[in-house]
Design an enzyme around this catalytic site. Structure first.
Site, PDB file in Angstrom:
ATOM      1  N   ALA A  67      -1.325   1.613  -0.093  1.00  0.00           N
ATOM      2  CA  ALA A  67      -1.141   2.941   0.221  1.00  0.00           C
ATOM      3  C   ALA A  67      -2.013   3.887  -0.228  1.00  0.00           C
ATOM      4  O   ALA A  67      -2.755   3.516  -1.542  1.00  0.00           O
ATOM      5  CB  ALA A  67       0.359   3.256   0.197  1.00  0.00           C
ATOM      6  N   GLU A 133       3.263  -1.952  -7.324  1.00  0.00           N
ATOM      7  CA  GLU A 133       3.814  -0.344  -7.147  1.00  0.00           C
ATOM      8  C   GLU A 133       4.678  -0.278  -8.467  1.00  0.00           C
ATOM      9  O   GLU A 133       4.609   0.781  -8.928  1.00  0.00           O
ATOM     10  CB  GLU A 133       4.975  -0.244  -6.075  1.00  0.00           C
ATOM     11  CG  GLU A 133       4.057  -0.486  -4.918  1.00  0.00           C
ATOM     12  CD  GLU A 133       3.658  -1.736  -4.159  1.00  0.00           C
ATOM     13  OE1 GLU A 133       4.047  -2.673  -4.626  1.00  0.00           O
ATOM     14  OE2 GLU A 133       3.408  -1.630  -2.824  1.00  0.00           O
TER      15      GLU A 133
HETATM   16  N1  CAA Z   1      -5.208   4.511  -3.105  1.00  0.00           N
HETATM   17  C1  CAA Z   1      -6.268   5.440  -3.450  1.00  0.00           C
HETATM   18  N2  CAA Z   1      -7.617   5.169  -4.059  1.00  0.00           N
HETATM   19  C2  CAA Z   1      -7.631   3.843  -4.316  1.00  0.00           C
HETATM   20  C3  CAA Z   1      -6.899   2.797  -4.292  1.00  0.00           C
HETATM   21  C4  CAA Z   1      -5.405   3.221  -3.723  1.00  0.00           C
HETATM   22  N3  CAA Z   1      -4.698   2.481  -3.603  1.00  0.00           N
HETATM   23  N4  CAA Z   1      -7.011   1.753  -4.656  1.00  0.00           N
HETATM   24  C5  CAA Z   1      -8.634   2.035  -4.928  1.00  0.00           C
HETATM   25  N5  CAA Z   1      -8.860   3.503  -4.809  1.00  0.00           N
HETATM   26  C6  CAA Z   1     -10.323   4.257  -4.887  1.00  0.00           C
HETATM   27  C7  CAA Z   1     -10.364   4.281  -6.603  1.00  0.00           C
HETATM   28  O1  CAA Z   1      -9.737   5.421  -6.843  1.00  0.00           O
HETATM   29  C8  CAA Z   1     -11.870   4.650  -6.636  1.00  0.00           C
HETATM   30  O2  CAA Z   1     -12.100   5.896  -6.050  1.00  0.00           O
HETATM   31  P1  CAA Z   1     -13.107   6.763  -7.046  1.00  0.00           P
HETATM   32  O3  CAA Z   1     -14.546   5.863  -7.070  1.00  0.00           O
HETATM   33  O4  CAA Z   1     -13.144   7.859  -6.228  1.00  0.00           O
HETATM   34  O5  CAA Z   1     -12.517   6.740  -8.334  1.00  0.00           O
HETATM   35  C9  CAA Z   1     -12.356   3.563  -5.630  1.00  0.00           C
HETATM   36  O6  CAA Z   1     -11.188   3.208  -4.702  1.00  0.00           O
HETATM   37  C10 CAA Z   1     -12.803   1.942  -6.112  1.00  0.00           C
HETATM   38  O7  CAA Z   1     -11.574   1.633  -7.142  1.00  0.00           O
HETATM   39  P2  CAA Z   1     -11.724   1.129  -8.301  1.00  0.00           P
HETATM   40  O8  CAA Z   1     -13.111   1.852  -9.118  1.00  0.00           O
HETATM   41  O9  CAA Z   1     -10.494   1.206  -9.172  1.00  0.00           O
HETATM   42  O10 CAA Z   1     -12.248  -0.573  -8.278  1.00  0.00           O
HETATM   43  P3  CAA Z   1     -11.971  -1.735  -9.167  1.00  0.00           P
HETATM   44  O11 CAA Z   1     -12.824  -2.767  -8.673  1.00  0.00           O
HETATM   45  O12 CAA Z   1     -12.324  -1.198 -10.716  1.00  0.00           O
HETATM   46  O13 CAA Z   1     -10.359  -1.926  -9.164  1.00  0.00           O
HETATM   47  C11 CAA Z   1      -8.415  -2.361  -8.045  1.00  0.00           C
HETATM   48  C12 CAA Z   1      -9.940  -2.346  -7.956  1.00  0.00           C
HETATM   49  C13 CAA Z   1      -7.830  -3.250  -8.903  1.00  0.00           C
HETATM   50  C14 CAA Z   1      -7.874  -2.686  -6.580  1.00  0.00           C
HETATM   51  C15 CAA Z   1      -7.991  -0.780  -8.411  1.00  0.00           C
HETATM   52  O14 CAA Z   1      -8.643   0.034  -7.598  1.00  0.00           O
HETATM   53  C16 CAA Z   1      -6.450  -0.473  -8.064  1.00  0.00           C
HETATM   54  O15 CAA Z   1      -5.687  -1.039  -8.827  1.00  0.00           O
HETATM   55  N6  CAA Z   1      -6.030   0.036  -6.816  1.00  0.00           N
HETATM   56  C17 CAA Z   1      -4.708   0.521  -6.784  1.00  0.00           C
HETATM   57  C18 CAA Z   1      -3.933  -0.756  -6.400  1.00  0.00           C
HETATM   58  C19 CAA Z   1      -2.541  -0.267  -6.164  1.00  0.00           C
HETATM   59  O16 CAA Z   1      -1.740   0.115  -7.128  1.00  0.00           O
HETATM   60  N7  CAA Z   1      -1.844  -0.340  -5.109  1.00  0.00           N
HETATM   61  C20 CAA Z   1      -0.506  -0.061  -4.555  1.00  0.00           C
HETATM   62  C21 CAA Z   1      -0.508   1.343  -3.717  1.00  0.00           C
HETATM   63  S1  CAA Z   1       0.951   1.868  -3.925  1.00  0.00           S
HETATM   64  C22 CAA Z   1       1.462   1.207  -2.456  1.00  0.00           C
HETATM   65  O17 CAA Z   1       0.806   0.739  -1.562  1.00  0.00           O
HETATM   66  C23 CAA Z   1       2.886   1.565  -2.042  1.00  0.00           C
HETATM   67  C24 CAA Z   1       3.452   0.868  -0.784  1.00  0.00           C
HETATM   68  O18 CAA Z   1       4.417  -0.009  -0.894  1.00  0.00           O
HETATM   69  C25 CAA Z   1       2.931   1.184   0.490  1.00  0.00           C
END
Ligand code: CAA
Length: 259
Positions: A67, A133
């Site tokens: 999300a 999460e």
């Molecule tokens: N929401 C919003 N933006 C996100 C995102 C997310 N879930 N995941 C990645 N992005 C964005 C980053 O913010 C970044 O944007 P900027 O360049 O503007 O900063 C871009 O995508 C690229 O991401 P990274 O620079 O972080 O890429 P990375 O290769 O270094 O890392 C990753 C990749 C490990 C997937 C990391 O992006 C990450 O940990 N993302 C979040 C994963 C997460 O926590 N997901 C769960 C969300 S909560 C949820 O889903 C609730 C539910 O039950 C529905």
């Protein structure tokens, strides 16, 4: 092949439609507008008599990284309660035609949950799953504690949800989350092959088969067996059931008409 902001869709001529999540600057983070488009595209395909099976995929780098955290960050309880946040996502699981998910790269949080709302998951070798999460001070909100537990069992689901640890395609295959793992550059083609195989059959029978398998997740065994039997008997109301069995007897290919 309509134009979307966050999707690329393609209707092929063999009964298969392909939806690609396309928000490359955010690893396909599932913001509200993206999910709105996805549900709308899937509903259109569900209602389209030319489409018999759908392939849902992302990019090589990410199926979906969850999300949209930035969209959620400043919301308060009253807001998420009133808007019933994430409830509309479940409409993906209410699509009646089969959805084959091709997962390359990240399928985290809502991305993993979205894949589990589909019917068959095929993973690329680089796929990374997880329910992270807890690291954000919250818990999965679109099925991660429920669907994942039913699929991989309690101990592993508990560990994944409580630690937020990511897991790879091999473990996903071993524990039945995905049907199989293929080289990353072949994931989408393999999904299309599976969808094309399904698309050779009769639409009402495809729908009944998917529905019955999904009911197994909801019903007791006895209720599920009754449900299956009623659907099985129901196929005898279809001319495609007679055509399928007649073609077998006559040693020819069936000509299904979706009736
Ligand atoms: N929401 C919003 N933006 C996100 C995102 C997310 N879930 N995941 C990645 N992005 C964005 C980053 O913010 C970044 O944007 P900027 O360049 O503007 O900063 C871009 O995508 C690229 O991401 P990274 O620079 O972080 O890429 P990375 O290769 O270094 O890392 C990753 C990749 C490990 C997937 C990391 O992006 C990450 O940990 N993302 C979040 C994963 C997460 O926590 N997901 C769960 C969300 S909560 C949820 O889903 C609730 C539910 O039950 C529905």
């Amino acid at each position: 092949n309509k134009t979307w902001e966050y999707l690329k869709t393609e209707k092929r001529d063999n009964g298969v439609a392909v939806v690609r999540l396309h928000r490359p600057d955010a690893l396909n983070a599932l913001c509200g507008p993206l999910m709105g488009e996805l549900v709308s595209a899937l509903k259109t395909m569900d209602a389209d008599a030319d489409v018999k099976a759908v392939v849902l995929t992302g990019s090589d780098r990410a199926f979906a990284a969850g999300a949209d955290i930035k969209e959620m960050k400043d919301k308060n309880y009253a807001e998420v309660y009133k808007e019933s946040m994430l409830t509309a996502w479940n409409e993906v699981s209410e699509i009646r035609k089969p959805i084959v998910a091709g997962v390359n790269g990240f399928a985290l949080g809502g991305g993993c949950e979205l894949a589990m709302m589909c019917d068959i998951i095929i993973a690329g070798e680089n796929a990374v799953f997880g329910q992270p999460e807890i690291q954000l001070g919250t818990i999965p909100g679109a099925g991660g504690t429920q669907r994942l537990t039913r699929i991989v069992g309690k101990s592993l689901a508990m560990e994944l949800v409580l630690t937020g640890s990511k897991f790879d395609a091999q473990l996903a295959e071993k524990r039945g989350l995905v049907s199989r793992v293929v080289p990353t550059d072949q994931t989408v083609d393999e999904c299309i092959r599976v969808a094309e195989k399904i698309a050779k059959f009769s639409t009402p029978v495809i729908i009944a088969a998917k529905d019955c398998v999904n009911q197994s997740q909801e019903l007791s065994l006895q209720q599920g067996l009754l449900y299956e039997k009623a659907s099985f008997w129901g196929t005898f109301a279809l001319s495609d059931r007679l055509e399928g069995m007649t073609a077998f007897k006559e040693k020819r290919k069936p000509n299904f008409t979706d009736t």
